[in-house]
Design a protein around this motif. Structure first.
Motif, short mmCIF file in Angstrom:
data_model
loop_
_atom_site.label_atom_id
_atom_site.label_comp_id
_atom_site.label_asym_id
_atom_site.label_seq_id
_atom_site.Cartn_x
_atom_site.Cartn_y
_atom_site.Cartn_z
N SER A 36 21.33 133.91 24.11
CA SER A 36 20.12 133.77 23.31
C SER A 36 19.95 132.32 22.84
N GLU A 37 21.09 131.82 22.37
CA GLU A 37 21.02 130.41 21.95
C GLU A 37 20.68 129.48 23.13
N LEU A 42 17.20 126.38 26.27
CA LEU A 42 16.53 126.17 27.58
C LEU A 42 15.01 126.15 27.41
N MET A 43 14.54 127.02 26.53
CA MET A 43 13.09 127.03 26.31
C MET A 43 12.61 125.70 25.74
N GLU A 44 13.40 125.20 24.82
CA GLU A 44 13.04 123.88 24.28
C GLU A 44 13.06 122.81 25.38
N LYS A 45 14.19 122.94 26.19
CA LYS A 45 14.27 121.96 27.29
C LYS A 45 13.14 122.15 28.29
N VAL A 50 8.30 120.41 30.54
CA VAL A 50 6.84 120.53 30.78
C VAL A 50 6.12 119.30 30.22
N ARG A 51 6.55 118.91 28.99
CA ARG A 51 5.92 117.71 28.42
C ARG A 51 6.19 116.48 29.29
#
Length: 415
Positions: A36-37, A42-45, A50-51
């Motif tokens: 989960s962490e 990973l979502m942040e990454k 994406v940015r």
């Protein structure tokens, strides 16, 4: 585009890793918290990727825009280079022209120096001409005054001429009466001659020659072609004139048509030439023979281009023989124009093939294209070609009468 491809290549392995991690998380419940962490990381990454991807796309767009600007700049640079090349060629051409102009300028400078020398000479000549113009102006003023005097004299001469014409008309009427009387006498003579026998009327040839006229006096008022018999020549035709100055004149020279050339050799002037109906010269030998018989007077009738009439009269006209060059003698002068023939008196006749003038530089007959009694050369030339050379100078030798018609006539001098 390359960066986008690189981005895709970079993102794809990450996605694969995410899938593997998810599979492991599903298999391992114990590691859910970690997964989960990791997922949150990973979502942040992923969002960061994406940015980054969006940033890469913007940068790629900017790169394409810069690339297009670079291509346009290269095209503009190429155009500038072409303009520079063209300007260089034009500059080279202009430099060549400048070199040529410098050479021409050098030549012009040389010519300018020469022109300055010529200008100095011309200025000196102009100064001299100004002085001459002043002299000519004074002469013109004097000539104007002289012309006024001549006009007054001309008016007097015209009045005298009108009186003479009236006298001539009276004389002609008397002559007509005398001619009528002469006709009656001739009729009586014919009647008398019919009564004579052949032996009584037969004359020798020498006596017939004596009876043949030697001048136009014998023909009275008749104007036209008649035949004379002069010793040394025999019978020949002459033109008689009784209109200009009374009866009995022989026309020895005539200029009325301009169709006859007077640029003739010695032999032609000796014999004579032309037509009684137009321009002619009677002949030097005939003039010598006629004027040797007795004393003759010369009458010259002239009309200028404005229709003004002039005359000159000499009371003792004579021509010597050929051995002496047909020397001219004139006698005393009377007339309505200046005594222009006097300059030619006692001169031999000259033609282009017999130069008898006193001019050391030119043959006057060849120069004026006519035979005449030249000295050096003449103040009147009545045999000159039609135009400015057919002229008669005035007393001051400054005014010229340009002549349109000329007649020279002779007749025996009255005792």
């Amino acid at each position: 585009m390359k960066r986008m491809n690189q981005t895709k290549k970079t993102v794809k392995p990450l996605l694969d890793i995410i899938r593997q991690l998810r599979n492991k998380l599903e298999q391992s419940e114990t590691k859910e918290k970690q997964i989960s962490e990791l997922n949150s990381d990973l979502m942040e990454k992923y969002h960061e990727i994406v940015r980054i991807h969006e940033t890469f796309i913007k940068e790629a767009d900017l790169l394409n825009e810069y690339k297009n600007k670079v291509i346009k700049g290269e095209n503009d640079l190429q155009l500038c280079q072409n303009k520079v090349d063209k300007s260089e060629s034009e500059i080279n051409s202009q430099q060549n022209i400048i070199l040529k102009l410098k050479e021409q300028l050098t030549d012009k400078s040389t010519n300018l120096e020469s022109c300055e020398v010529q200008l100095i000479s011309v200025n000196s000549k102009l100064i001299q001409k100004d002085e001459n113009i002043k002299i000519f102006s004074e002469n013109i003023k004097n000539n104007t005054e002289h012309q006024k005097t001549l006009e007054l004299e001309l008016e007097k001469s015209k009045s005298i001429l009108i009186k003479h014409e009236k006298d001539i008309q009276l004389c002609r009427s008397e002559i007509n009466q005398l001619n009528t009387t002469s006709e009656n006498i001739r009729e009586e003579q014919k009647k008398y001659q019919l009564k004579l026998t052949e032996n009584e009327t037969k004359l020798s040839q020498s006596e017939l020659d004596k009876l043949t006229p030697t001048t136009c006096i014998s023909f009275g008022d008749y104007s036209g072609v008649n035949q004379l018999n002069v010793s040394g020549i025999g019978l020949f035709n002459v033109l008689c004139d009784s209109q200009l100055a009374g009866p009995g004149w022989i026309v020895i020279q005539q200029r009325v048509g301009g169709n006859e050339s007077f640029n003739r050799d010695w032999a032609t002037y000796r014999k004579g030439f032309g037509s009684f109906e137009s321009d002619f010269f009677l002949g030097l030998e005939k003039l010598h023979r006629i004027t040797s018989l007795q004393r003759f007077e010369l009458y010259i009738h002239m009309i200028d281009g404005n229709g003004n009439t002039y005359n000159a009269r000499y009371d003792d006209f004579k021509i010597s023989d050929e051995d002496n060059g047909y020397v001219l003698s004139l006698g005393k002068f009377n007339g309505t124009i200046y005594d222009g023939m006097r300059y030619n008196e006692n001169m031999k006749f000259s033609t282009f093939d017999h130069d008898n003038d006193k001019n050391d530089y030119d043959n006057c007959a060849a120069y004026f294209k006519s035979g005449w009694w030249y000295k050096s050369c003449s103040y009147c030339n009545l045999n000159a070609p039609y135009g400015p050379l057919l002229r008669w100078w005035d007393k001051s030798y400054k005014y010229i009468f340009n002549l349109k018609e000329v007649k020279m006539l002779i007749r025996p001098k009255k005792r």
